[in-house]
Design an enzyme around this catalytic site. Structure first.
Site, PDB file in Angstrom:
ATOM      1  N   TYR A   1      -9.214  43.797 -20.441  1.00  0.00           N
ATOM      2  CA  TYR A   1      -9.463  43.775 -18.992  1.00  0.00           C
ATOM      3  C   TYR A   1     -10.440  42.650 -18.667  1.00  0.00           C
ATOM      4  CZ  TYR A   1     -13.267  46.937 -20.561  1.00  0.00           C
ATOM      5  OH  TYR A   1     -14.327  47.510 -21.221  1.00  0.00           O
TER       6      TYR A   1
ATOM      7  N   GLU B   1     -38.202  52.197 -27.177  1.00  0.00           N
ATOM      8  CA  GLU B   1     -36.976  51.533 -27.646  1.00  0.00           C
ATOM      9  C   GLU B   1     -37.279  50.813 -28.960  1.00  0.00           C
ATOM     10  OE1 GLU B   1     -33.591  51.200 -27.142  1.00  0.00           O
ATOM     11  OE2 GLU B   1     -33.807  49.846 -28.851  1.00  0.00           O
TER      12      GLU B   1
ATOM     13  N   ARG C   1     -21.159  44.929 -20.303  1.00  0.00           N
ATOM     14  CA  ARG C   1     -22.229  45.865 -20.690  1.00  0.00           C
ATOM     15  C   ARG C   1     -23.617  45.296 -20.434  1.00  0.00           C
ATOM     16  NH1 ARG C   1     -21.411  49.888 -24.654  1.00  0.00           N
ATOM     17  NH2 ARG C   1     -19.217  50.324 -24.722  1.00  0.00           N
TER      18      ARG C   1
HETATM   19  C1  LIG Z   1     -15.326  50.033 -28.846  1.00  0.00           C
HETATM   20  C2  LIG Z   1     -16.043  50.916 -27.861  1.00  0.00           C
HETATM   21  C3  LIG Z   1     -15.674  50.888 -26.513  1.00  0.00           C
HETATM   22  C4  LIG Z   1     -16.314  51.740 -25.601  1.00  0.00           C
HETATM   23  N1  LIG Z   1     -15.921  51.712 -24.291  1.00  0.00           N
HETATM   24  C5  LIG Z   1     -16.514  52.540 -23.405  1.00  0.00           C
HETATM   25  C6  LIG Z   1     -16.096  52.525 -22.031  1.00  0.00           C
HETATM   26  O1  LIG Z   1     -15.231  51.725 -21.633  1.00  0.00           O
HETATM   27  N2  LIG Z   1     -16.696  53.403 -21.177  1.00  0.00           N
HETATM   28  C7  LIG Z   1     -17.677  54.267 -21.573  1.00  0.00           C
HETATM   29  O2  LIG Z   1     -18.188  55.043 -20.753  1.00  0.00           O
HETATM   30  N3  LIG Z   1     -18.082  54.295 -22.874  1.00  0.00           N
HETATM   31  C8  LIG Z   1     -17.531  53.458 -23.779  1.00  0.00           C
HETATM   32  N4  LIG Z   1     -17.959  53.463 -25.079  1.00  0.00           N
HETATM   33  C9  LIG Z   1     -19.045  54.394 -25.481  1.00  0.00           C
HETATM   34  C10 LIG Z   1     -20.417  53.890 -25.056  1.00  0.00           C
HETATM   35  O3  LIG Z   1     -20.625  52.579 -25.527  1.00  0.00           O
HETATM   36  C11 LIG Z   1     -21.520  54.795 -25.630  1.00  0.00           C
HETATM   37  O4  LIG Z   1     -21.165  56.134 -25.477  1.00  0.00           O
HETATM   38  C12 LIG Z   1     -22.844  54.537 -24.917  1.00  0.00           C
HETATM   39  O5  LIG Z   1     -23.264  53.212 -25.130  1.00  0.00           O
HETATM   40  C13 LIG Z   1     -23.909  55.514 -25.424  1.00  0.00           C
HETATM   41  O6  LIG Z   1     -25.138  55.208 -24.816  1.00  0.00           O
HETATM   42  P1  LIG Z   1     -26.484  55.853 -25.398  1.00  0.00           P
HETATM   43  O7  LIG Z   1     -27.575  55.341 -24.516  1.00  0.00           O
HETATM   44  O8  LIG Z   1     -26.323  57.319 -25.557  1.00  0.00           O
HETATM   45  O9  LIG Z   1     -26.623  55.283 -26.867  1.00  0.00           O
HETATM   46  P2  LIG Z   1     -26.834  53.778 -27.355  1.00  0.00           P
HETATM   47  O10 LIG Z   1     -26.168  52.819 -26.466  1.00  0.00           O
HETATM   48  O11 LIG Z   1     -26.477  53.782 -28.811  1.00  0.00           O
HETATM   49  O12 LIG Z   1     -28.396  53.535 -27.207  1.00  0.00           O
HETATM   50  C14 LIG Z   1     -29.327  54.109 -28.092  1.00  0.00           C
HETATM   51  C15 LIG Z   1     -30.596  53.280 -28.034  1.00  0.00           C
HETATM   52  O13 LIG Z   1     -31.596  53.942 -28.811  1.00  0.00           O
HETATM   53  C16 LIG Z   1     -32.281  52.997 -29.607  1.00  0.00           C
HETATM   54  N5  LIG Z   1     -32.820  53.745 -30.746  1.00  0.00           N
HETATM   55  C17 LIG Z   1     -32.164  54.211 -31.845  1.00  0.00           C
HETATM   56  N6  LIG Z   1     -32.995  54.937 -32.619  1.00  0.00           N
HETATM   57  C18 LIG Z   1     -34.199  54.935 -32.005  1.00  0.00           C
HETATM   58  C19 LIG Z   1     -35.466  55.537 -32.296  1.00  0.00           C
HETATM   59  N7  LIG Z   1     -35.641  56.293 -33.395  1.00  0.00           N
HETATM   60  N8  LIG Z   1     -36.499  55.337 -31.442  1.00  0.00           N
HETATM   61  C20 LIG Z   1     -36.342  54.574 -30.330  1.00  0.00           C
HETATM   62  N9  LIG Z   1     -35.153  53.979 -29.998  1.00  0.00           N
HETATM   63  C21 LIG Z   1     -34.093  54.177 -30.810  1.00  0.00           C
HETATM   64  C22 LIG Z   1     -31.243  51.961 -29.959  1.00  0.00           C
HETATM   65  O14 LIG Z   1     -31.843  50.721 -30.292  1.00  0.00           O
HETATM   66  C23 LIG Z   1     -30.460  51.895 -28.644  1.00  0.00           C
HETATM   67  O15 LIG Z   1     -31.010  50.939 -27.746  1.00  0.00           O
HETATM   68  C24 LIG Z   1     -17.347  52.628 -26.028  1.00  0.00           C
HETATM   69  C25 LIG Z   1     -17.726  52.621 -27.368  1.00  0.00           C
HETATM   70  C26 LIG Z   1     -17.099  51.795 -28.273  1.00  0.00           C
HETATM   71  C27 LIG Z   1     -17.518  51.848 -29.712  1.00  0.00           C
END
Ligand SMILES: Cc1cc2nc3c(=O)[nH]c(=O)nc-3n(C[C@H](O)[C@H](O)[C@H](O)COP(=O)(O)OP(=O)(O)OC[C@H]3O[C@@H](n4cnc5c(N)ncnc54)[C@H](O)[C@@H]3O)c2cc1C
Length: 397
Positions: A220, A34, A108
């Site tokens: 909500y 991370e 979250r």
């Molecule tokens: C306004 C808004 C509202 C939303 N509401 C919802 C909802 O109600 N329900 C829902 O299901 N989804 C919702 N989403 C979408 C959801 O937040 C994301 O799809 C989800 O957080 C994606 O998770 P992830 O783990 O794929 O990516 P991320 O949460 O972006 O996590 C990626 C991680 O990788 C790390 N990282 C980045 N680059 C590197 C690297 N090179 N090496 C190591 N670590 C790295 C980052 O620090 C981060 O911790 C919403 C999004 C937004 C913008």
């Protein structure tokens, strides 16, 4: 344990942590890298529909969710300009009965904590904070991952690399080029407000959705109804050039109030009562034809970033993790298992990405399309409104 059983995950977000759980429970050793030095919980809510909550229950997280999450009574859709109720759909009880798992809302940070606590209990999961995946090299039987920590580079030989590193994924860029996300020309303004400062219609246990021309607003309750999550989305060309990648860019409340000045008084009062606001430039990408090569693949936003208008980005990451865990532990060749995972996930996630874009248009119509949309919504029962998404909610990963 040998490198043949070790899987590296780039990213410890929702997707990375749930994937770590899925793989460890399947008998793999997992190294999560991370980039952030520490997990910084940000203040915002997340909705988890049955297709996602089902997976969390399957991982034994039900007890933790029972404390941290709640089921909203329903979804209430209102017209922004005059607060007229357009539709009301049942959620509490109904979703569980219809799809076998509840519709949940939670903070979250609480979801992330639940996942972190679960990963800490697995002896086969190690999380290295402050460590970014910088690059990788494929071999016939695995992959060498190059990490960077405090400007020190280190190589790790592993069986597979999962890029769960979000919208601006490094793993994705190394495979498919460093193209920029597609700006949606929408800004999401976000705030948390103590419930006792708000009128009852905003503090009630419902998901509220207010629709208007080029803007919409969602609210909500979180944490037992003590705090209300508010997200206001507005059309904004400025963000096309804005590359902010954080959840916490401060926003100007007066600017936000200006965008809602022609809305119903309740909405204007709500915006007035927000203690502070942050903003986030929305972006997605077109569906990818391929997610990986050799022993490398993508998961969550790295694979299929989408607009949040179906509240499914996190849900899709959770589903991905379950499917990945099922594919990768069966003793198949790793590359074969990853291609199978991608085949199982690509069509569905692309459909959700496209549907989220479609909702963007529908939510933000101006007249006469807005009037037509409102009429259709009013004519349809709330239950029917939900059942249009049977394909989404019914899914079992
Ligand atoms: C306004 C808004 C509202 C939303 N509401 C919802 C909802 O109600 N329900 C829902 O299901 N989804 C919702 N989403 C979408 C959801 O937040 C994301 O799809 C989800 O957080 C994606 O998770 P992830 O783990 O794929 O990516 P991320 O949460 O972006 O996590 C990626 C991680 O990788 C790390 N990282 C980045 N680059 C590197 C690297 N090179 N090496 C190591 N670590 C790295 C980052 O620090 C981060 O911790 C919403 C999004 C937004 C913008």
């Amino acid at each position: 344990m040998s490198e043949r059983r070790t899987i590296a995950i780039a990213g410890g977000g929702i997707g990375g942590l749930i994937a770590a759980l899925a793989l460890a429970r399947g008998g793999m050793r997992v190294l999560v890298y991370e980039r952030a030095a520490r997990f910084a919980p940000f203040g915002a809510g997340i909705q988890l529909s049955p297709n996602a909550s089902r997976v969390l229950y399957a991982f034994g997280l039900g007890k933790a969710l029972a404390t941290a999450a709640s089921e909203p009574e329903g979804l209430i859709v209102r017209r922004g300009r005059d607060a007229q109720e357009l539709a009301r759909a049942p959620l509490k009880g109904f979703m569980g009965q219809r799809y076998g798992a509840p519709y949940l809302i939670l903070h979250r940070a609480d979801l992330h904590t639940i996942l972190r606590v679960a990963t800490e209990k697995e002896i086969d999961i190690d999380i290295e904070m402050g460590t970014a995946v910088a690059d990788f090299a494929l071999h016939k039987n695995g992959v060498t991952v190059l990490t960077e920590r405090d400007h020190q580079l280190e190589e790790h030989r592993v069986a597979a690399l999962i890029g769960a590193d979000g919208l601006r994924s490094t793993v994705r860029a190394r495979m498919f080029g460093n193209d920029q996300p597609r700006p949606a020309e929408r800004t999401a303004w976000r705030a948390l407000v103590p419930a006792d400062q708000l009128p009852p219609e905003f503090a009630a246990n419902n998901v509220g959705l207010w629709l208007g021309h080029d803007a919409h607003l969602v609210h909500y309750p979180l944490r037992g109804g003590s705090v209300i999550n508010v997200v206001a989305v507005v059309a904004d060309a400025w963000q096309a050039t804005w590359t902010g990648d954080g959840w916490n860019s401060p926003g100007d409340k007066d600017e936000l109030a200006g965008r809602f000045s022609a809305w119903a008084p309740q909405v204007r009062d709500l915006i007035d009562s927000l203690p502070s606001v942050t903003r986030w430039a929305l972006a997605d990408r077109k569906p990818l034809r391929r997610w990986g090569e050799g022993a490398v693949t993508l998961l969550g936003d790295a694979a299929h970033p989408m607009l949040p208008f179906l509240a499914q980005g996190g849900g899709m990451a959770i589903e991905d993790a379950m499917t990945l865990g099922r594919c990768l532990v069966r003793g198949e060749d790793v590359a074969v298992a990853l291609r199978k995972y991608e085949r199982l996930r690509r069509y569905r996630t692309a459909r959700v990405q496209r549907e989220a874009r479609r909702m963007d248009r529908i939510y933000h119509y101006s007249n006469p399309m807005a009037a037509l949309r409102d009429m259709v919504m009013g004519a349809r029962s709330g239950q029917k409104m939900i059942e249009r998404y049977n394909w989404l909610y019914r899914h079992k990963s």
